[in-house]
Design a protein around this motif. Structure first.
Motif, PDB file in Angstrom:
ATOM      1  N   UNK A 216       0.798  -0.992  -0.034  1.00  0.00           N
ATOM      2  CA  UNK A 216      -0.064   0.055  -0.070  1.00  0.00           C
ATOM      3  C   UNK A 216       0.832   1.184   0.101  1.00  0.00           C
ATOM      4  N   UNK A 217       0.719   2.199  -0.948  1.00  0.00           N
ATOM      5  CA  UNK A 217       1.497   3.593  -0.875  1.00  0.00           C
ATOM      6  C   UNK A 217       1.428   4.308   0.435  1.00  0.00           C
ATOM      7  N   UNK A 218       2.339   5.176   0.602  1.00  0.00           N
ATOM      8  CA  UNK A 218       2.163   5.834   1.686  1.00  0.00           C
ATOM      9  C   UNK A 218       2.850   7.186   1.421  1.00  0.00           C
ATOM     10  N   UNK A 231      10.004  10.328  18.763  1.00  0.00           N
ATOM     11  CA  UNK A 231       9.444   9.494  17.832  1.00  0.00           C
ATOM     12  C   UNK A 231      10.128   8.643  17.048  1.00  0.00           C
ATOM     13  N   UNK A 232      11.376   9.040  16.649  1.00  0.00           N
ATOM     14  CA  UNK A 232      12.384   8.177  15.913  1.00  0.00           C
ATOM     15  C   UNK A 232      12.619   6.943  16.782  1.00  0.00           C
ATOM     16  N   UNK A 233      12.933   7.134  18.147  1.00  0.00           N
ATOM     17  CA  UNK A 233      13.122   6.310  19.241  1.00  0.00           C
ATOM     18  C   UNK A 233      12.082   5.111  19.201  1.00  0.00           C
ATOM     19  N   UNK A 234      10.850   5.671  19.093  1.00  0.00           N
ATOM     20  CA  UNK A 234       9.705   4.877  19.309  1.00  0.00           C
ATOM     21  C   UNK A 234       9.442   3.837  18.302  1.00  0.00           C
ATOM     22  N   UNK A 235       9.626   4.680  16.996  1.00  0.00           N
ATOM     23  CA  UNK A 235       9.714   3.686  15.769  1.00  0.00           C
ATOM     24  C   UNK A 235      10.677   2.796  15.841  1.00  0.00           C
ATOM     25  N   UNK A 236      11.937   2.985  16.167  1.00  0.00           N
ATOM     26  CA  UNK A 236      12.940   2.050  16.291  1.00  0.00           C
ATOM     27  C   UNK A 236      12.704   0.947  17.278  1.00  0.00           C
ATOM     28  N   UNK A 237      12.137   1.212  18.390  1.00  0.00           N
ATOM     29  CA  UNK A 237      11.991   0.157  19.276  1.00  0.00           C
ATOM     30  C   UNK A 237      10.732  -0.773  18.743  1.00  0.00           C
ATOM     31  N   UNK A 238       9.648  -0.160  18.043  1.00  0.00           N
ATOM     32  CA  UNK A 238       8.670  -1.048  17.638  1.00  0.00           C
ATOM     33  C   UNK A 238       9.366  -1.928  16.682  1.00  0.00           C
ATOM     34  N   UNK A 247       9.963 -12.416  13.450  1.00  0.00           N
ATOM     35  CA  UNK A 247      11.054 -12.879  12.723  1.00  0.00           C
ATOM     36  C   UNK A 247      10.884 -12.264  11.102  1.00  0.00           C
ATOM     37  N   UNK A 248      10.640 -11.013  10.776  1.00  0.00           N
ATOM     38  CA  UNK A 248      10.332 -10.621   9.188  1.00  0.00           C
ATOM     39  C   UNK A 248      11.651 -10.806   8.519  1.00  0.00           C
ATOM     40  N   UNK A 255      10.883  -6.247   1.712  1.00  0.00           N
ATOM     41  CA  UNK A 255      11.262  -4.871   1.162  1.00  0.00           C
ATOM     42  C   UNK A 255      10.610  -3.842   2.199  1.00  0.00           C
ATOM     43  N   UNK A 256      11.320  -2.433   2.081  1.00  0.00           N
ATOM     44  CA  UNK A 256      10.904  -1.445   3.093  1.00  0.00           C
ATOM     45  C   UNK A 256       9.520  -1.274   3.180  1.00  0.00           C
ATOM     46  N   UNK A 257       8.704  -1.268   1.946  1.00  0.00           N
ATOM     47  CA  UNK A 257       7.295  -0.951   1.664  1.00  0.00           C
ATOM     48  C   UNK A 257       6.607  -2.087   2.753  1.00  0.00           C
ATOM     49  N   UNK A 258       6.937  -3.238   2.552  1.00  0.00           N
ATOM     50  CA  UNK A 258       6.159  -4.508   3.345  1.00  0.00           C
ATOM     51  C   UNK A 258       6.549  -4.127   4.982  1.00  0.00           C
ATOM     52  N   UNK A 259       7.738  -3.486   5.359  1.00  0.00           N
ATOM     53  CA  UNK A 259       7.964  -3.430   6.708  1.00  0.00           C
ATOM     54  C   UNK A 259       6.991  -2.284   7.152  1.00  0.00           C
ATOM     55  N   UNK A 260       6.781  -1.115   6.361  1.00  0.00           N
ATOM     56  CA  UNK A 260       6.284  -0.198   6.613  1.00  0.00           C
ATOM     57  C   UNK A 260       4.748  -0.373   6.811  1.00  0.00           C
ATOM     58  N   UNK A 261       4.063  -1.171   5.835  1.00  0.00           N
ATOM     59  CA  UNK A 261       2.785  -1.631   5.818  1.00  0.00           C
ATOM     60  C   UNK A 261       2.452  -2.223   7.083  1.00  0.00           C
ATOM     61  N   UNK A 262       3.472  -3.297   7.686  1.00  0.00           N
ATOM     62  CA  UNK A 262       3.178  -3.962   8.685  1.00  0.00           C
ATOM     63  C   UNK A 262       2.975  -3.027  10.084  1.00  0.00           C
ATOM     64  N   UNK A 263       4.104  -1.871   9.949  1.00  0.00           N
ATOM     65  CA  UNK A 263       4.004  -0.991  11.033  1.00  0.00           C
ATOM     66  C   UNK A 263       2.975   0.143  11.045  1.00  0.00           C
ATOM     67  N   UNK A 264       2.257   0.125   9.597  1.00  0.00           N
ATOM     68  CA  UNK A 264       1.108   1.042   9.707  1.00  0.00           C
ATOM     69  C   UNK A 264       1.723   2.680   9.692  1.00  0.00           C
TER      70      UNK A 264
END
Length: 358
Positions: A216-218, A231-238, A247-248, A255-264
């Motif tokens: 999904x595009x962001x 906020x950076x620290x919170x994203x990194x910890x998540x 274990x992604x 790819x980066x897009x899949x990671x971002x989608x799973x993290x919304x």
């Protein structure tokens, strides 16, 4: 003795690369289609160069000019597709065919400006590719993380080649001005043959590094030049928690897009957080997890290195060995010899060089 122009040999090599590309992708998938078209254009242009300069068929020059503008356009289309999380529609990409149509019209009615149009097209797309590369490997969000660096290097090579072709056109124009074009044939033939072979290889590398499937595009968030924020620290910890719990990193098509989608989250938001907090690209971050998992398996089992490599998410053995050396400072065989029964403690990445073999 039959004369076979060198460009025909290059054409054969490009066709081999094209077949390899199709076999790697299990057919012509929408995500790989721009690179397949691009490599096909390279092969066709190589044939035309061989016929033009090998057998002096001047009538092919209009086709060469049209193909040249198509090559520049599809180079941009192919690499820009790696920077999108969903493929663009062909209707949206259709304006990139306008330079080729303009050249075609000029060839029919007024040929004098054709050289200028082709030169400007190459220069424009060359600079556009370098602009696309400004975000580094993480900007290629649809590229498989196992091959993001190779895709990025292929992008830079292609951009440089387009600008080099622009410079070559200027040199040829100067040669016509000074000597009447005495050296133009050699410059065009040799330069194009080398460029097509290099560009064809770059296209195959970029295509094979592209992840299958779409995300999904962001929208990309605005970037700041300061250090890591809360906020950076919170994203990194998540992201650390997500990597540990699910274990992604074991997904070879990650790819980066899949990671971002799973993290919304937007892809650039994830990339910026990893860059700022860990001081590395997302591909290095994920590969650090993969290498640490490989270290644990190497120390705890006698399984072949290749099998462990696949289990940890790598596809390319050369990339696995390169990343293993970057993270551990040694190769997998030597690491296993030094650590016969000492599984490593699995921690999230915290620096560029995270793990050093004892």
């Amino acid at each position: 003795m039959i004369f076979v122009p060198l460009p025909f040999v290059v054409t054969l090599l490009l066709l081999i690369l094209l077949v390899r590309m199709v076999r790697q992708t299990d057919g012509i998938t929408p995500e790989k289609r721009p690179f397949l078209i691009l490599t096909t254009l390279y092969a066709l242009q190589s044939v035309l160069i061989g016929l033009r300069w090998g057998y002096d068929i001047i009538a092919l020059m209009p086709a060469q000019a049209v193909l040249a503008t198509l090559i520049a356009a599809f180079a941009w289309i192919g690499f820009s597709s790696l920077a999108r999380e969903t493929p663009a529609s062909w209707l949206r990409l259709s304006p990139h065919l306008l330079p080729a149509l303009l050249v075609l019209v000029l060839m029919a009615f007024r040929r004098d400006p054709v050289g200028i149009v082709v030169t400007l097209t190459f220069a424009g797309y060359g600079f556009a590719l370098f602009w696309l590369a400004r975000h580094g490997p993480d900007g290629l969000v649809s590229s498989r993380l196992d091959g993001a660096l190779l895709s990025y290097r292929s992008l830079l090579i292609t951009g440089f080649a387009l600008l080099a072709s622009t410079a070559a056109d200027i040199v040829i124009s100067f040669d016509f001005y000074r000597t009447g074009g005495a050296n133009a044939g050699a410059v065009v033939a040799v330069g194009n043959v080398i460029s097509l072979l290099v560009l064809g290889t770059a296209a195959v590398v970029a295509s094979s590094s592209q992840s299958s499937g779409t995300t999904t595009p962001f929208p990309a968030p605005p970037l700041a030049t300061l250090g890591p924020t809360e906020e950076d620290g919170a994203v990194a910890r998540s992201l650390d928690d997500l990597m540990r719990s699910r274990q992604l990193y074991r997904d070879p098509e990650l790819n980066l897009g899949r990671i971002a989608r799973k993290m919304n989250l937007p892809a650039r938001r994830v990339s910026v957080a990893v860059n700022r907090v860990h001081g590395m690209s997302v591909s290095q971050y994920v590969n650090d997890f993969r290498i640490r998992a490989a270290c644990e398996l190497l120390a705890a089992s006698d399984e072949p290195v290749t099998r462990l490599m696949f289990d940890c998410g790598f596809i390319s053995k050369s990339n696995f060995n390169r990343e293993f050396l970057r993270v551990t400072g040694t190769n997998p065989t030597e690491f296993r010899r030094r650590n016969p029964a000492k599984p490593t403690t699995f921690d999230p990445p915290v620096a560029r060089k995270l793990f050093v073999s004892p």
